[in-house]
Structures are given as C-alpha cells and as structure tokens.
Design a protein around this motif. Structure first.
Motif, PDB file in Angstrom:
ATOM      1  N   LEU A 118      37.978  36.600  37.654  1.00 35.40           N
ATOM      2  CA  LEU A 118      37.556  35.793  36.496  1.00 35.40           C
ATOM      3  C   LEU A 118      36.329  34.937  36.774  1.00 35.40           C
ATOM      4  O   LEU A 118      36.057  34.575  37.926  1.00 35.40           O
ATOM      5  CB  LEU A 118      38.694  34.849  36.069  1.00 35.40           C
ATOM      6  CG  LEU A 118      39.982  35.456  35.544  1.00 35.40           C
ATOM      7  CD1 LEU A 118      40.927  34.346  35.077  1.00 35.40           C
ATOM      8  CD2 LEU A 118      39.724  36.423  34.395  1.00 35.40           C
ATOM      9  N   GLY A 170      45.892  43.819  41.244  1.00 38.10           N
ATOM     10  CA  GLY A 170      46.406  43.765  39.873  1.00 38.10           C
ATOM     11  C   GLY A 170      45.854  42.588  39.077  1.00 38.10           C
ATOM     12  O   GLY A 170      45.981  42.541  37.861  1.00 38.10           O
ATOM     13  N   TYR A 171      45.268  41.615  39.776  1.00 41.16           N
ATOM     14  CA  TYR A 171      44.676  40.470  39.075  1.00 41.16           C
ATOM     15  C   TYR A 171      43.288  40.822  38.556  1.00 41.16           C
ATOM     16  O   TYR A 171      42.688  41.816  38.972  1.00 41.16           O
ATOM     17  CB  TYR A 171      44.574  39.262  40.023  1.00 41.16           C
ATOM     18  CG  TYR A 171      45.864  38.468  40.110  1.00 41.16           C
ATOM     19  CD1 TYR A 171      46.077  37.369  39.300  1.00 41.16           C
ATOM     20  CD2 TYR A 171      46.869  38.831  41.008  1.00 41.16           C
ATOM     21  CE1 TYR A 171      47.254  36.637  39.364  1.00 41.16           C
ATOM     22  CE2 TYR A 171      48.048  38.110  41.081  1.00 41.16           C
ATOM     23  CZ  TYR A 171      48.230  37.023  40.251  1.00 41.16           C
ATOM     24  OH  TYR A 171      49.393  36.303  40.317  1.00 41.16           O
ATOM     25  N   HIS A 172      42.791  39.991  37.665  1.00 45.51           N
ATOM     26  CA  HIS A 172      41.427  40.130  37.161  1.00 45.51           C
ATOM     27  C   HIS A 172      40.529  39.126  37.868  1.00 45.51           C
ATOM     28  O   HIS A 172      40.929  37.979  38.068  1.00 45.51           O
ATOM     29  CB  HIS A 172      41.393  39.888  35.649  1.00 45.51           C
ATOM     30  CG  HIS A 172      42.067  40.973  34.868  1.00 45.51           C
ATOM     31  ND1 HIS A 172      43.431  41.145  34.879  1.00 45.51           N
ATOM     32  CD2 HIS A 172      41.562  41.957  34.082  1.00 45.51           C
ATOM     33  CE1 HIS A 172      43.750  42.187  34.133  1.00 45.51           C
ATOM     34  NE2 HIS A 172      42.635  42.702  33.634  1.00 45.51           N
ATOM     35  N   GLY A 200      50.338  29.969  41.087  1.00 45.49           N
ATOM     36  CA  GLY A 200      49.738  30.486  39.856  1.00 45.49           C
ATOM     37  C   GLY A 200      48.255  30.199  39.804  1.00 45.49           C
ATOM     38  O   GLY A 200      47.763  29.285  40.469  1.00 45.49           O
ATOM     39  N   ALA A 201      47.555  30.985  38.987  1.00 44.71           N
ATOM     40  CA  ALA A 201      46.091  30.936  38.948  1.00 44.71           C
ATOM     41  C   ALA A 201      45.542  29.604  38.431  1.00 44.71           C
ATOM     42  O   ALA A 201      44.432  29.217  38.781  1.00 44.71           O
ATOM     43  CB  ALA A 201      45.579  32.084  38.085  1.00 44.71           C
ATOM     44  N   GLY A 244      37.409  34.126  41.291  1.00 42.31           N
ATOM     45  CA  GLY A 244      38.631  34.694  41.861  1.00 42.31           C
ATOM     46  C   GLY A 244      39.677  34.811  40.761  1.00 42.31           C
ATOM     47  O   GLY A 244      39.372  35.123  39.620  1.00 42.31           O
ATOM     48  N   LYS A 245      40.935  34.500  41.120  1.00 44.68           N
ATOM     49  CA  LYS A 245      42.002  34.496  40.108  1.00 44.68           C
ATOM     50  C   LYS A 245      41.887  33.255  39.238  1.00 44.68           C
ATOM     51  O   LYS A 245      42.568  33.120  38.232  1.00 44.68           O
ATOM     52  CB  LYS A 245      43.367  34.433  40.806  1.00 44.68           C
ATOM     53  CG  LYS A 245      43.760  35.694  41.499  1.00 44.68           C
ATOM     54  CD  LYS A 245      45.239  35.659  41.882  1.00 44.68           C
ATOM     55  CE  LYS A 245      45.491  34.947  43.183  1.00 44.68           C
ATOM     56  NZ  LYS A 245      46.917  34.979  43.572  1.00 44.68           N
ATOM     57  N   PHE A 305      46.395  40.091  29.197  1.00 51.81           N
ATOM     58  CA  PHE A 305      45.465  40.764  30.115  1.00 51.81           C
ATOM     59  C   PHE A 305      45.467  42.275  29.889  1.00 51.81           C
ATOM     60  O   PHE A 305      44.429  42.925  30.010  1.00 51.81           O
ATOM     61  CB  PHE A 305      45.791  40.427  31.580  1.00 51.81           C
ATOM     62  CG  PHE A 305      45.107  39.167  32.079  1.00 51.81           C
ATOM     63  CD1 PHE A 305      43.744  39.155  32.361  1.00 51.81           C
ATOM     64  CD2 PHE A 305      45.812  37.994  32.263  1.00 51.81           C
ATOM     65  CE1 PHE A 305      43.102  38.005  32.810  1.00 51.81           C
ATOM     66  CE2 PHE A 305      45.186  36.837  32.714  1.00 51.81           C
ATOM     67  CZ  PHE A 305      43.830  36.844  32.989  1.00 51.81           C
ATOM     68  N   THR A 350      51.034  36.014  29.208  1.00 48.68           N
ATOM     69  CA  THR A 350      49.731  36.169  29.871  1.00 48.68           C
ATOM     70  C   THR A 350      49.500  37.608  30.361  1.00 48.68           C
ATOM     71  O   THR A 350      48.436  38.172  30.093  1.00 48.68           O
ATOM     72  CB  THR A 350      49.597  35.149  31.029  1.00 48.68           C
ATOM     73  OG1 THR A 350      49.820  33.848  30.478  1.00 48.68           O
ATOM     74  CG2 THR A 350      48.241  35.190  31.670  1.00 48.68           C
ATOM     75  N   PRO A 351      50.476  38.241  31.080  1.00 41.49           N
ATOM     76  CA  PRO A 351      50.227  39.628  31.502  1.00 41.49           C
ATOM     77  C   PRO A 351      49.942  40.559  30.320  1.00 41.49           C
ATOM     78  O   PRO A 351      49.079  41.444  30.407  1.00 41.49           O
ATOM     79  CB  PRO A 351      51.529  40.024  32.211  1.00 41.49           C
ATOM     80  CG  PRO A 351      52.171  38.734  32.606  1.00 41.49           C
ATOM     81  CD  PRO A 351      51.761  37.722  31.589  1.00 41.49           C
TER      82      PRO A 351
HETATM   83  O1  C5P Z   1      48.859  33.486  38.275  1.00 40.15           O
HETATM   84  P1  C5P Z   1      49.683  33.485  37.030  1.00 40.15           P
HETATM   85  O2  C5P Z   1      51.154  33.550  37.305  1.00 40.15           O
HETATM   86  O3  C5P Z   1      49.313  32.388  36.096  1.00 40.15           O
HETATM   87  O4  C5P Z   1      49.306  34.841  36.288  1.00 40.15           O
HETATM   88  C1  C5P Z   1      50.170  35.453  35.355  1.00 40.15           C
HETATM   89  C2  C5P Z   1      49.743  36.906  35.172  1.00 40.15           C
HETATM   90  O5  C5P Z   1      48.475  36.942  34.521  1.00 40.15           O
HETATM   91  C3  C5P Z   1      49.560  37.684  36.445  1.00 40.15           C
HETATM   92  O6  C5P Z   1      50.758  38.264  36.859  1.00 40.15           O
HETATM   93  C4  C5P Z   1      48.550  38.752  36.020  1.00 40.15           C
HETATM   94  O7  C5P Z   1      49.209  39.774  35.307  1.00 40.15           O
HETATM   95  C5  C5P Z   1      47.688  38.010  35.028  1.00 40.15           C
HETATM   96  N1  C5P Z   1      46.459  37.469  35.631  1.00 40.15           N
HETATM   97  C6  C5P Z   1      45.400  38.334  35.917  1.00 40.15           C
HETATM   98  N2  C5P Z   1      44.251  37.840  36.463  1.00 40.15           N
HETATM   99  C7  C5P Z   1      44.114  36.513  36.714  1.00 40.15           C
HETATM  100  C8  C5P Z   1      45.165  35.614  36.425  1.00 40.15           C
HETATM  101  C9  C5P Z   1      46.325  36.132  35.871  1.00 40.15           C
HETATM  102  O8  C5P Z   1      45.490  39.544  35.685  1.00 40.15           O
HETATM  103  N3  C5P Z   1      42.984  36.067  37.241  1.00 40.15           N
END
Ligand code: C5P
Length: 288
Positions: free
Chosen positions: A26, A22-24, A128-129, A144-145, A176, A172-173
C-alpha cells in the motif's frame, strides 16, 4: 490509567501490487480523528482480564490479544492487567476501532510493564496493518502493509468532516478481493494522486486538500454496496466531497457544504475532525 484510542481515516490509499504473502503493498496517508474509544488499564497479578463493550473474550478481541502478545514477546508470563474498553468508534466501519484499542493497550502496558519501543512496534505490526500508525497517531505516509511510517506535518488547522454510516459493515479481506477484481491491485492513477495530496498538505488551502483526497476502495466498494453508493451520493447532493474510510463502510464527507442537509439524516451523521493535523497523540497515548 485512562487512555484515548483514536479512530483513523486514510486521506489517500492505493495498492501498487499484490504480495506473495497475500497482502497488498500500500501507499496510504493516515490521519487520526478526534473520535475515540476509552481504554482503562489497571495492574493485576498473573492474568489478563478484558471487559469490553464488544463483549468479545480476551483471546478474540484485538485489545486482549494485544496484551497477550506483548506479554509473550516480553517472555514474562507472570505479568497481568485488567483492561476495560468503552466503545464509541463503530465496528466494521473502516475507522480502525479495534486497532485503536489494541494500540492504546500497547501504549498503556508499555508503561506498566516497561516494554521498549522496538518490541511494542513489532507486536503492533503483527496484530494488524493499522496498529503501528495508531500507536502515535498524527498524520503519516505509510508503505508496506501500512506499517512503514513516515510522519507528515501540515500547518493547516484540523479540517472538519461528517461521518455517514451506511449501516452495513464491509469485511476488509472482501473489500481487498473487490479491489483485485477491478484491477486496482496495481493502481496506475494512485501515485499521481498521492503526489497531489502531499503537495496540498504542504500548502495552506484546505480546499486543495479536500479536492485531492483519494481512496481506491471508493469505486470498488460503492459499486457493490448500494447503501455506500447512496451515502456518497447524499454527500455530493449536500455539496460535500465523499471519501470512504479505509475499506468502508463509513463515508467521510468534507467541504463547505451543508452538514445539516436533509438527505444526510438517514446515515446518522456525526461530526468529527482531522485531529492528526495537530500532531501525534501524546506519546504515552494517555489522556491529553
Ligand atoms: O492486517 P489486518 O488484519 O488489518 O488486515 C486484514 C486483511 O486485509 C488481511 O488479512 C488482508 O486480507 C487484507 N490486507 C491486505 N493488504 C494490506 C492490509 C490488509 O490485503 N496491506
């Protein structure tokens, strides 16, 4: 113990693909700002207490969750601490405020509780990312994230910028999901733009860095948030180059333009600088 929890911005950000989790995936260039919250930590027996300007509980606030997660990872339920957080970094602005507080808590507790770097980094990645970068700050290329980090160096003095606050936080979600809707989860222009920025950071021309900043969220967020679009437009009218901070809604404006321009006033402009150009936050995260 007093620690500084520095905000971050992304001088470049693009996604190469959506991942199965589900993450991107990056590619981003992080830089910490001089703007920071203050975090105070004292030893305490057996329980974790948090008093933050966010008014959130230990379990809700990322700073409290960082302490609980580290204690769990160390397998030492008898450990405790009292954490106080004085906020300066606005919430929901894409400046990594909550992540910065969590990273500062981890740095402080690593000293107090004698945690090793590997444990610290693992806990940070799970929180968190942005948290792993904010453990040390500086200037770094991430994959990665956002947790696979390669430190970068530049010989340039920290650039000044002005932060503009459109007044509407962006989740943030949600940002995205807008990126996906706009087909930017696989950003074809991103790699070329990243290469140009890395080249500019290796040079000595601040103008070249400013011309090559890029954030794939710029278009997707400003198209849906008129106040963000207005802040970007105001920056341009002042002769500045706008860049969204993370997924927004704060807009950073760079350049030789007019920082005092009338059109910027409605966005509560605040000066800041790219402090990460001077290297990492001191390794223990404490006051420099
Ligand atoms: O990791 P963090 O809690 O900061 O991310 C918040 C939201 O942002 C994640 O749940 C996801 O939906 C999105 N996200 C993503 N790809 C990333 C970082 C965050 O899709 N690399």
């Amino acid at each position: 113990m007093e620690l500084r929890a520095h905000a971050k911005i992304n001088l470049h950000l693009h996604s190469t693909r959506r991942r199965d989790d589900g993450y991107h995936e990056l590619r981003t260039v992080f830089c910490h700002l001089d703007l920071h919250d203050k975090v105070f930590i004292e030893p305490l027996d057996g329980r974790v207490e948090l008093l933050s300007d966010t008014r959130l509980s230990v379990e809700q606030d990322l700073a409290g969750r960082a302490a609980l997660a580290l204690r769990q990872a160390l397998g030492r339920p008898e450990l405790g601490c009292r954490i106080r957080v004085h906020k300066t970094i606005p919430a929901g602005g894409g400046l990594g405020g909550g992540s910065a507080d969590a990273a500062a808590v981890l740095r402080g507790l690593a000293k107090l509780w004698q945690a090793d770097e590997a444990t610290l980094f693992k806990v940070a990645s799970e929180l968190g990312a942005d948290v792993p970068f904010l453990l040390d700050g500086g200037l770094a290329l991430a994959r990665g994230k956002g947790e696979i980090l390669v430190p970068l160096r530049t010989s340039m003095a920290p650039l000044s910028l002005i932060l503009l606050f459109p007044g509407h936080p962006v989740s943030t979600p949600t940002a995205f999901s807008w990126m996906d809707e706009d087909g930017l989860d696989h950003d074809e222009e991103g790699p070329g733009k990243l290469k140009t920025l890395l080249g500019a950071l290796g040079g000595s021309e601040p103008g070249a860095v400013i011309q090559s900043v890029y954030n794939a969220f710029d278009g997707c967020v400003s198209r849906r948030q008129p106040r963000v679009a207005a802040a970007m437009q105001a920056a341009k009218a002042a002769g500045l180059t706008p860049l969204l901070c993370g997924s927004g809604s704060t807009v950073a404006a760079f350049g030789e333009g007019d920082f005092e321009h009338r059109g910027l006033r409605e966005f509560n402009p605040q000066r800041a600088s790219l402090a990460g150009f001077s290297g990492a936050v001191s390794s223990c995260g404490t006051k420099r």
